[in-house]
Motif scaffolding. Sequence first.
Motif, PDB file in Angstrom:
ATOM      1  N   ILE A 152       5.630  -2.199 -31.324  1.00 12.89           N
ATOM      2  CA  ILE A 152       7.014  -2.556 -31.646  1.00 12.89           C
ATOM      3  C   ILE A 152       6.982  -3.945 -32.277  1.00 12.89           C
ATOM      4  CG2 ILE A 152       9.338  -2.953 -30.767  1.00 12.89           C
ATOM      5  CD1 ILE A 152       8.738  -1.038 -28.498  1.00 12.89           C
ATOM      6  N   THR A 153       7.449  -4.034 -33.515  1.00 17.16           N
ATOM      7  CA  THR A 153       7.321  -5.261 -34.298  1.00 17.16           C
ATOM      8  C   THR A 153       8.673  -5.730 -34.787  1.00 17.16           C
ATOM      9  OG1 THR A 153       5.162  -4.492 -35.106  1.00 17.16           O
ATOM     10  CG2 THR A 153       6.175  -6.322 -36.283  1.00 17.16           C
ATOM     11  N   ASP A 203       6.449 -10.373 -32.289  1.00 17.68           N
ATOM     12  CA  ASP A 203       7.642 -11.042 -32.799  1.00 17.68           C
ATOM     13  C   ASP A 203       7.260 -11.870 -34.026  1.00 17.68           C
ATOM     14  OD1 ASP A 203      10.121 -12.125 -33.171  1.00 17.68           O
ATOM     15  OD2 ASP A 203      10.330 -12.936 -31.144  1.00 17.68           O
ATOM     16  N   LEU A 214      11.561  -5.669 -22.939  1.00 16.04           N
ATOM     17  CA  LEU A 214      10.482  -4.683 -22.867  1.00 16.04           C
ATOM     18  C   LEU A 214       9.255  -5.248 -22.152  1.00 16.04           C
ATOM     19  CD1 LEU A 214      10.809  -3.286 -26.493  1.00 16.04           C
ATOM     20  CD2 LEU A 214      11.141  -1.950 -24.409  1.00 16.04           C
ATOM     21  N   ALA A 215       9.014  -6.549 -22.340  1.00 14.74           N
ATOM     22  CA  ALA A 215       7.867  -7.199 -21.692  1.00 14.74           C
ATOM     23  C   ALA A 215       8.128  -7.508 -20.221  1.00 14.74           C
ATOM     24  CB  ALA A 215       7.506  -8.478 -22.439  1.00 14.74           C
ATOM     25  N   ILE A 224       0.629  -4.332 -21.510  1.00 12.52           N
ATOM     26  CA  ILE A 224       1.416  -4.853 -22.629  1.00 12.52           C
ATOM     27  C   ILE A 224       0.733  -6.080 -23.224  1.00 12.52           C
ATOM     28  CG2 ILE A 224       3.626  -5.875 -23.316  1.00 12.52           C
ATOM     29  CD1 ILE A 224       4.954  -4.286 -21.087  1.00 12.52           C
ATOM     30  N   THR A 269      14.484 -10.614 -30.586  1.00 16.97           N
ATOM     31  CA  THR A 269      13.543 -11.236 -29.652  1.00 16.97           C
ATOM     32  C   THR A 269      13.914 -10.912 -28.213  1.00 16.97           C
ATOM     33  OG1 THR A 269      12.969 -13.030 -31.175  1.00 16.97           O
ATOM     34  CG2 THR A 269      12.629 -13.443 -28.823  1.00 16.97           C
ATOM     35  N   LEU A 297      12.467  -7.595 -27.235  1.00 14.63           N
ATOM     36  CA  LEU A 297      11.039  -7.655 -26.906  1.00 14.63           C
ATOM     37  C   LEU A 297      10.824  -8.260 -25.518  1.00 14.63           C
ATOM     38  CD1 LEU A 297       9.194  -8.724 -30.198  1.00 14.63           C
ATOM     39  CD2 LEU A 297       9.768  -6.440 -29.361  1.00 14.63           C
ATOM     40  N   TYR A 328       1.865  -9.041 -25.624  1.00 11.60           N
ATOM     41  CA  TYR A 328       3.079  -9.632 -26.192  1.00 11.60           C
ATOM     42  C   TYR A 328       2.726 -10.891 -26.963  1.00 11.60           C
ATOM     43  CZ  TYR A 328       7.654 -11.988 -26.327  1.00 11.60           C
ATOM     44  OH  TYR A 328       8.803 -12.637 -26.731  1.00 11.60           O
ATOM     45  N   LEU A 350       3.823  -5.778 -28.464  1.00  6.86           N
ATOM     46  CA  LEU A 350       5.136  -6.323 -28.802  1.00  6.86           C
ATOM     47  C   LEU A 350       4.903  -7.549 -29.668  1.00  6.86           C
ATOM     48  CD1 LEU A 350       6.777  -6.109 -25.246  1.00  6.86           C
ATOM     49  CD2 LEU A 350       6.918  -4.427 -27.094  1.00  6.86           C
TER      50      LEU A 350
END
Length: 372
Positions: free
Chosen positions: A338-339, A308, A201-202, A227, A195, A198, A229, A306
């Motif tokens: 991206i997961t 999560d 990245l965010a 993005i 997490t 992520l 998220y 992104l």
Amino acid sequence: MTDIHSSGTGQYREDLPPGTPLPPGTTLAVYQGERPVFQSSGKWLHPLFELEQAFSAGTLPPAAGLSLHDSAIGKAAAVLIIRMGIRRIHADIASGLARDYVQEVNRNLPAGEQVEFSYTHLVERLLCATEAQLAPLQDSDSMYFLLRQRAQLVCGTEVCVQDISAPFGKIQHLSFSLKPGAHLMVLGENGAGKTTLLRMLAGITQPLSGTITIGGSKPSALPKYTIGYIPQQTDTVGVSLSVEEVAGLGIPPRTKGAERRRLVESALARTGSLHLLKRSFASLSGGEKQKVSVSRCLAQHARLLLLDEPTSALDAENRCMVTDILRSLTVTEIPTIITVTHDRELAAMHGGEVLLLGAQAAPAPGQEECHA
């Protein structure tokens, strides 16, 4: 000697409009009966992508009733044409790879739905790099993804992570890069920093060291809606908003009312949530909130998603729906995704890469390990 053949019926049908020469300067023509409904003079696969856009815009009759005549059809062109649903195809020059692919497709179709593929001249292969790349491949989705990447028709953006360390947790000196449209699964034990990655990245959490660039820019310098998220907890909206309002949060304010409603309703319909449109977001179950959050990312056309644990709060039926949505995104809009997940079905989604954080484990079947 002219070789005329149809792999769908065993004979060439002289009554098909593609049997006539292409108009001068034209490389692709599509007919309804004898009436031309689409023409292009483009090169490589671009006329077929133009045709695909015309189908998406609803400006053409149903594909199953059309005939197509192309100047040259290799395996790549055959993949695109069949995906569009066109069943009568003629090529001035066809490759053996295209013929073999059509024959393989026809083996899995009932007699009335088989593809009629005719050609004037047959060569073993077309002399292009795309033909060579597709030669060993069989999966339609994988080939389509590769072709859209080569044509630079992906929504996604490049991600580059260089030697980052998190301000807390276990991420130390992590590096990896993703091409536009790539799909990365982040796996690892609890507390490994999935997490946190992520959030970095965010642009929510700043790395202690190292650099992150998305499309060549730092997360903080990106256009606002680049993005999408979705955090693991989706019930943290602090004010009372309707589902319609939450699904539209990522749409630029300049978007006009009618277009905004179309984007929101289309995204909610795609996740099976349109019936929730006027409900309060706070009143939804955890699974419903997750689906509306996915809808928000679809509505904003995010270039980087992104996610999560996007299926963690869902029952089996809705987990399958979200997995199908993500799978379809990888071959349609093709954002970079991206997961973070513990869902085995989602983790095994075909064609992605895997980043392992913490304890090492084998990548899911059909995936490559991302070298970090």
